[in-house]
Design a protein around this motif. Structure first.
Motif, PDB file in Angstrom:
ATOM      1  N   GLY A  52      31.046  27.141   6.124  1.00  0.00           N
ATOM      2  CA  GLY A  52      30.103  26.052   6.366  1.00  0.00           C
ATOM      3  C   GLY A  52      30.388  24.786   5.601  1.00  0.00           C
ATOM      4  N   ASP A  53      29.595  23.766   5.907  1.00  0.00           N
ATOM      5  CA  ASP A  53      29.742  22.465   5.255  1.00  0.00           C
ATOM      6  C   ASP A  53      28.508  22.074   4.445  1.00  0.00           C
ATOM      7  OD1 ASP A  53      28.000  21.983   7.327  1.00  0.00           O
ATOM      8  OD2 ASP A  53      29.129  20.321   8.178  1.00  0.00           O
ATOM      9  N   LYS A  54      27.549  23.002   4.336  1.00  0.00           N
ATOM     10  CA  LYS A  54      26.363  22.809   3.505  1.00  0.00           C
ATOM     11  C   LYS A  54      25.821  24.191   3.155  1.00  0.00           C
ATOM     12  CE  LYS A  54      24.422  20.769   7.068  1.00  0.00           C
ATOM     13  NZ  LYS A  54      23.550  19.976   7.892  1.00  0.00           N
ATOM     14  N   PRO A  55      25.033  24.299   2.087  1.00  0.00           N
ATOM     15  CA  PRO A  55      24.465  25.597   1.721  1.00  0.00           C
ATOM     16  C   PRO A  55      23.574  26.137   2.837  1.00  0.00           C
ATOM     17  CG  PRO A  55      24.134  23.984  -0.029  1.00  0.00           C
ATOM     18  CD  PRO A  55      24.647  23.234   1.158  1.00  0.00           C
ATOM     19  N   ALA A 126       9.682  39.925   2.599  1.00  0.00           N
ATOM     20  CA  ALA A 126       9.000  38.689   2.991  1.00  0.00           C
ATOM     21  C   ALA A 126       8.670  37.883   1.736  1.00  0.00           C
ATOM     22  CB  ALA A 126       7.756  38.996   3.799  1.00  0.00           C
ATOM     23  N   LEU A 127       9.571  37.036   1.334  1.00  0.00           N
ATOM     24  CA  LEU A 127       9.390  36.243   0.125  1.00  0.00           C
ATOM     25  C   LEU A 127       8.348  35.149   0.337  1.00  0.00           C
ATOM     26  CD1 LEU A 127      13.162  35.645  -0.762  1.00  0.00           C
ATOM     27  CD2 LEU A 127      11.678  37.445  -1.628  1.00  0.00           C
ATOM     28  N   PRO A 128       7.574  34.830  -0.694  1.00  0.00           N
ATOM     29  CA  PRO A 128       6.665  33.680  -0.590  1.00  0.00           C
ATOM     30  C   PRO A 128       7.481  32.384  -0.667  1.00  0.00           C
ATOM     31  CG  PRO A 128       6.492  34.690  -2.761  1.00  0.00           C
ATOM     32  CD  PRO A 128       7.420  35.555  -1.954  1.00  0.00           C
ATOM     33  N   LYS A 129       6.901  31.318  -0.195  1.00  0.00           N
ATOM     34  CA  LYS A 129       7.601  30.035  -0.158  1.00  0.00           C
ATOM     35  C   LYS A 129       8.124  29.641  -1.538  1.00  0.00           C
ATOM     36  CE  LYS A 129       7.319  25.236   1.243  1.00  0.00           C
ATOM     37  NZ  LYS A 129       6.499  24.159   1.780  1.00  0.00           N
ATOM     38  N   ALA A 130       7.365  29.871  -2.580  1.00  0.00           N
ATOM     39  CA  ALA A 130       7.797  29.493  -3.936  1.00  0.00           C
ATOM     40  C   ALA A 130       9.101  30.184  -4.317  1.00  0.00           C
ATOM     41  CB  ALA A 130       6.706  29.819  -4.949  1.00  0.00           C
ATOM     42  N   LYS A 131       9.293  31.423  -3.903  1.00  0.00           N
ATOM     43  CA  LYS A 131      10.536  32.148  -4.200  1.00  0.00           C
ATOM     44  C   LYS A 131      11.704  31.572  -3.412  1.00  0.00           C
ATOM     45  CE  LYS A 131       9.305  35.146  -7.254  1.00  0.00           C
ATOM     46  NZ  LYS A 131       9.815  35.057  -8.608  1.00  0.00           N
ATOM     47  N   PHE A 132      11.441  31.162  -2.184  1.00  0.00           N
ATOM     48  CA  PHE A 132      12.491  30.501  -1.402  1.00  0.00           C
ATOM     49  C   PHE A 132      12.922  29.211  -2.086  1.00  0.00           C
ATOM     50  CE2 PHE A 132      11.102  33.050   2.312  1.00  0.00           C
ATOM     51  CZ  PHE A 132      12.347  33.437   2.778  1.00  0.00           C
ATOM     52  N   VAL A 133      11.951  28.421  -2.512  1.00  0.00           N
ATOM     53  CA  VAL A 133      12.251  27.143  -3.175  1.00  0.00           C
ATOM     54  C   VAL A 133      13.048  27.402  -4.456  1.00  0.00           C
ATOM     55  CG1 VAL A 133      11.216  25.154  -4.358  1.00  0.00           C
ATOM     56  CG2 VAL A 133      10.305  25.910  -2.150  1.00  0.00           C
ATOM     57  N   GLU A 134      12.656  28.412  -5.198  1.00  0.00           N
ATOM     58  CA  GLU A 134      13.372  28.778  -6.427  1.00  0.00           C
ATOM     59  C   GLU A 134      14.819  29.171  -6.122  1.00  0.00           C
ATOM     60  OE1 GLU A 134      12.989  32.472  -9.490  1.00  0.00           O
ATOM     61  OE2 GLU A 134      11.116  31.431  -9.017  1.00  0.00           O
ATOM     62  N   ALA A 135      15.026  29.969  -5.075  1.00  0.00           N
ATOM     63  CA  ALA A 135      16.378  30.385  -4.701  1.00  0.00           C
ATOM     64  C   ALA A 135      17.205  29.216  -4.169  1.00  0.00           C
ATOM     65  CB  ALA A 135      16.319  31.500  -3.666  1.00  0.00           C
ATOM     66  N   ILE A 136      16.581  28.332  -3.418  1.00  0.00           N
ATOM     67  CA  ILE A 136      17.296  27.151  -2.917  1.00  0.00           C
ATOM     68  C   ILE A 136      17.764  26.312  -4.095  1.00  0.00           C
ATOM     69  CG2 ILE A 136      17.013  24.969  -1.661  1.00  0.00           C
ATOM     70  CD1 ILE A 136      15.106  26.557   0.253  1.00  0.00           C
ATOM     71  N   ASN A 137      16.927  26.190  -5.101  1.00  0.00           N
ATOM     72  CA  ASN A 137      17.272  25.424  -6.298  1.00  0.00           C
ATOM     73  C   ASN A 137      18.337  26.152  -7.130  1.00  0.00           C
ATOM     74  OD1 ASN A 137      17.097  23.388  -8.281  1.00  0.00           O
ATOM     75  ND2 ASN A 137      15.616  24.595  -9.423  1.00  0.00           N
ATOM     76  N   ASP A 138      18.072  27.417  -7.475  1.00  0.00           N
ATOM     77  CA  ASP A 138      18.929  28.162  -8.401  1.00  0.00           C
ATOM     78  C   ASP A 138      20.221  28.677  -7.773  1.00  0.00           C
ATOM     79  OD1 ASP A 138      16.920  27.713 -10.240  1.00  0.00           O
ATOM     80  OD2 ASP A 138      16.137  29.758 -10.168  1.00  0.00           O
ATOM     81  N   VAL A 139      20.143  29.243  -6.578  1.00  0.00           N
ATOM     82  CA  VAL A 139      21.305  29.853  -5.954  1.00  0.00           C
ATOM     83  C   VAL A 139      22.105  28.837  -5.129  1.00  0.00           C
ATOM     84  CG1 VAL A 139      22.112  31.665  -4.369  1.00  0.00           C
ATOM     85  CG2 VAL A 139      20.152  32.096  -5.881  1.00  0.00           C
ATOM     86  N   LEU A 140      21.397  28.049  -4.334  1.00  0.00           N
ATOM     87  CA  LEU A 140      22.091  27.085  -3.493  1.00  0.00           C
ATOM     88  C   LEU A 140      22.408  25.775  -4.202  1.00  0.00           C
ATOM     89  CD1 LEU A 140      20.228  27.535  -0.080  1.00  0.00           C
ATOM     90  CD2 LEU A 140      22.202  28.779  -0.991  1.00  0.00           C
ATOM     91  N   GLY A 141      21.724  25.535  -5.319  1.00  0.00           N
ATOM     92  CA  GLY A 141      21.971  24.305  -6.071  1.00  0.00           C
ATOM     93  C   GLY A 141      21.422  23.062  -5.415  1.00  0.00           C
TER      94      GLY A 141
END
Length: 146
Positions: A52-55, A126-141
Motif C-alpha cells: 500500500g501507499d498509506k497505513p 469489537a473494539l471501542p472507538k477509543a481503542k481504534f484511535v489509540e491503535a491508529i496513533n500508536d501502531v499506524l503512526g
C-alpha cells in the motif's frame, strides 16, 4: 474589500476541498485477489512486504457476525474522520477464504493494523472507538485529526 473577498474565497475553497477529500474517502471491500494487490501477496510467502501507499486497517468480518455489525459504523466514522491519511479495507471471511486462512483468522471481527513501515499488528473483537484511535496513533503512526 476585493482583497478580503479574495482571501475569504480562497479559504472557503481550501476548506471545501479538505472536507471533500475526507468525505470521499471510503471503506473498500477486498477479496483474495485484491488483497494481494493492495496489502500483501500472501501466496509468495517470505518476508512481509506491504503493497500500500498509506497505513491501513483490514477488518476481517462476516455479514452474519453481530460484533462485526457493531464495529461497522465505527470504522465508517473513522474512515470519514481520517480521510486520506489511512485506508480501511473489509474482507468477508466467507467470500475470501484464502486470505483469511493465510492470516489464521479463527474469530471475527479480526483487525489487521498495517503501518507503512514495520510489521502489522492483529487485534480481535469489537473494539471501542477509543481503542481504534489509540491503535491508529500508536501502531499506524497517524495522529487524530483536529
Amino acid at each position: 474589500m476585493k482583497k478580503i473577498l479574495m482571501i475569504l474565497l480562497v479559504a472557503f475553497i481550501g476548506a471545501n476541498s479538505f472536507a471533500q477529500s475526507k468525505s470521499e474517502a471510503k471503506i473498500i471491500h477486498l477479496n483474495d485477489d485484491t488483497f494481494k494487490e493492495k496489502v500483501f501477496d500472501y501466496e509468495k510467502g517470505g518476508d512481509w512486504k506491504f503493497e500500500g501507499d498509506k497505513p491501513v486497517i483490514v477488518d476481517f468480518y462476516a455479514d452474519w457476525c453481530g460484533p462485526c455489525k457493531r464495529i461497522a459504523p465505527v470504522l465508517k466514522e473513522l474512515q470519514k474522520e481520517y480521510g486520506d491519511a489511512i485506508q480501511i479495507y473489509k474482507v468477508d471471511t466467507d467470500d475470501s477464504p484464502l486470505v483469511s486462512r493465510a492470516f489464521g483468522i479463527r474469530s471475527i471481527p479480526s483487525l489487521l493494523f498495517v503501518p507503512m513501515k514495520g510489521k502489522p499488528t492483529m487485534a480481535q473483537g469489537a473494539l471501542p472507538k477509543a481503542k481504534f484511535v489509540e491503535a491508529i496513533n500508536d501502531v499506524l503512526g497517524v495522529k487524530a485529526p483536529n
